[in-house]
Write an enzyme that holds these catalytic residues in place. Structure first.
Site, short mmCIF file in Angstrom:
data_model
loop_
_atom_site.label_atom_id
_atom_site.label_comp_id
_atom_site.label_asym_id
_atom_site.label_seq_id
_atom_site.Cartn_x
_atom_site.Cartn_y
_atom_site.Cartn_z
N TYR A 176 -0.11 0.66 8.92
CA TYR A 176 -1.25 1.05 8.36
C TYR A 176 -1.92 2.43 9.65
CZ TYR A 176 -1.59 -3.02 5.70
OH TYR A 176 -1.68 -3.99 4.62
N ASP B 55 -1.15 1.05 -0.24
CA ASP B 55 -1.83 0.73 -1.44
C ASP B 55 -3.11 -0.18 -1.49
OD1 ASP B 55 -0.66 -1.55 -0.51
OD2 ASP B 55 0.51 -2.40 -1.96
N HIS C 151 0.76 -5.25 -3.79
CA HIS C 151 0.40 -6.09 -2.34
C HIS C 151 -0.01 -7.67 -2.30
CE1 HIS C 151 -0.98 -4.61 1.59
NE2 HIS C 151 -1.71 -5.84 1.38
#
Length: 538
Positions: free
Chosen positions: A286, A314, A406
């Site tokens: 991330y 996403d 996800h």
């Protein structure tokens, strides 16, 4: 009284206190190494009698002056109390149990300055009253004896059923939850039921081979452990137990930025290798709002030998996961490589929402140029949900994509991975020639794995099932791998193939889903704005 090391001190702001220290009802003493900090006063001022009766931890139990003990070390957490009210539950007490349930031992020493380390607890002076947990902290229920024997679990669904009954309520809510009405979460699994095999018979399938390669790394089957946060919530060894299991079983683990342990500790849990090959690990990233923090993290990851980076795209923000929000948190839970520490707030207790608060929501395709400068290995984009973004992935020169929504945890009614995979096959088949295409989401059976492979996927990821298997530790994860490999081998034999080089679209019937695949021109000019905002094309 003989001290373990150094001298004993009292904060200078207590100078002039008239009451006896024995009034504080315990005898936990601190040994603080010399030299004497300027803000602390020599303890000898109080005299030997006061020393023998004092409870210095209980003098620091408010939001404005807060110490806690973790593994015998005393930390000044006053600065963090306003942001993390849960620390107040342990103010002036030992927080080791709650801390070690969710954090790596190295987190405090590596992330706090030495000025926050007050000293070392003199365990010989601990009284029973001080050692009691805070009244608001309920003892964790021990459910180990309620789990059925590992050998009795014969499917991923069995592991999930046990997890639902035996994991802590917050842990179950965090892992099992998905976005709003769970439409996508359910469809991720049920869409596999809408694809039918077209088996071939009278083939010699007496010997089957499930081996494959993922980004050049040999694997015993094309399955990887999808990245998931805070695995230590399930088992004390967390991601380290998963790493040991996948190494023994010959598959890949993708470590989350929000893992319970630093990537260096997880990599160190592996047995040493003498073949100079990369470890069986990928790293999921991330990107932080603070880019230098991400750059430092990438240098650390590279030093472990990991060479495949999985960029999650996403989740610019977290979806609304109501089951996670409804269960309040009882203890602080954070990730050493992430930067968000969750607390209960007006919206609820959503672990996923608040741990992701550090993520850069402004990340765009042009930022891949920056990422390439920071990372010399493979770059895989996770979270592709259709042909349009698969095309951009090719244009921007990434090495692979993971077709994923996800786990249905962000945007409800986003397409299931199988539908997105069919979209790419129909509207941009070049992606399979230019990229390594992986699939993640909804896979629960060996037949699910085989269907993905027949539709062009190079490998398949599972997230929740491996977390539920971790409920049994390293052995549970290894058992899950064996289970899936056996199911895949059986499915191959019954379809009529003996190795994965024989998989092909002709072995599956997708007619029930084909009508749901959008046409290429349905995308229209919807991507025009994004194209105009591109920065640097690789």
């Amino acid at each position: 009284m003989r001290l373990a090391s150094g001298e004993m001190y009292l904060r200078s702001h207590l100078t002039g206190t008239t009451g006896r220290i024995s009034d504080y009802d315990a005898a936990a003493l601190l040994t603080v190494p010399v030299p004497v900090p300027k803000t602390l006063r020599p303890f000898s001022t109080w005299g030997a009698e006061a020393l023998s009766e004092g409870n210095w931890m209980l003098l620091h139990n408010t939001a404005k002056d807060l110490w806690i003990v973790v593994d015998g070390q005393v930390w000044d957490m006053t600065e963090f109390a306003p942001e993390h009210p849960v620390i107040l539950q342990h103010a002036g007490h030992d927080a080791s149990h709650s801390y070690n349930d969710v954090h790596a031992p190295s987190l405090l020493p590596e992330t706090l300055t030495t000025s926050k380390l007050v000293g070392t607890l003199d365990t010989s002076t601990i009284s029973p009253s001080w050692a009691k947990p805070p009244p608001q902290q309920n003892p964790k229920v021990q459910l180990q004896n309620e789990k059925p024997a590992l050998s009795t679990l014969i499917s991923t669904h069995d592991f999930e059923a046990v997890a639902e009954k035996t994991l802590a309520p917050k842990t179950w809510a965090f892992y099992s939850s998905a976005a709003t009405d769970l439409v996508t979460h359910k469809a991720n699994q049920t869409f596999f039921d809408r694809i039918w095999f077209r088996p071939r018979v009278l083939r010699d399938v007496s010997v089957r081979d499930t081996r494959s390669k993922i980004f050049g790394q040999d694997v015993e089957m094309p399955v990887f452990v999808s990245p998931a946060a805070l695995a230590k919530l399930v088992h004390p060894d967390g991601e380290k137990a998963i790493a040991r299991a996948v190494q023994k079983k010959g598959i890949i683990q993708c470590i989350s930025t929000n893992a319970s342990f630093p990537v260096t500790e997880i990599a160190s849990a592996l047995s040493p290798s003498n073949n100079n090959k990369p470890p069986p690990l990928f790293f999921q990233l991330y990107v932080s709002k603070t880019r230098p923090d991400t750059e430092r993290l990438l240098r650390t990851v590279w030093a472990t030998g990991i060479r495949v980076l999985v960029l999650t795209v996403d989740s610019p923000i977290a979806g609304k996961r109501e089951a996670d929000e409804r269960v309040r948190m009882e203890a602080a839970q954070g990730a050493p490589m992430g930067q968000g520490t969750p607390v209960n707030d007006a919206k609820g207790g959503g672990l996923g929402r608040i741990t992701g608060s550090f993520i850069d929501a402004g990340l765009c395709w042009g930022d891949l140029a920056w990422l390439r400068r920071c990372w010399r290995g493979k770059v895989v984009v996770k979270g592709i949900m259709g042909a349009a973004d698969a095309r951009l992935a090719v244009e921007y020169g990434v090495d692979g994509i993971i077709v994923s929504n996800h786990g249905g945890r962000n945007l409800d009614t986003s397409p299931p991975p199988l539908l997105a995979l069919l979209d790419i096959r129909q509207n941009y088949p070049l992606a399979f020639a230019r990229l390594t295409v992986l699939v993640d989401g909804g896979v629960r059976r060996g037949t699910d794995i085989l269907k993905c492979l027949c539709l062009g996927a190079a490998a398949v990821g599972l997230g929740r099932p491996f977390l539920y298997a971790l409920n049994y530790g390293e052995e549970g994860v290894a058992a899950m791998v064996d289970l899936l490999q056996d199911e895949l081998s059986v499915a191959m034999a019954l379809v009529g193939i003996t190795d994965l080089g024989q998989v092909r679209k002709a072995l599956v019937n997708t007619r029930d889903l084909d009508a749901l695949v959008p046409r290429d021109d349905d995308d229209g000019d919807g991507d025009g704005g994004m194209r105009r905002r591109r920065e640097v094309k690789l």
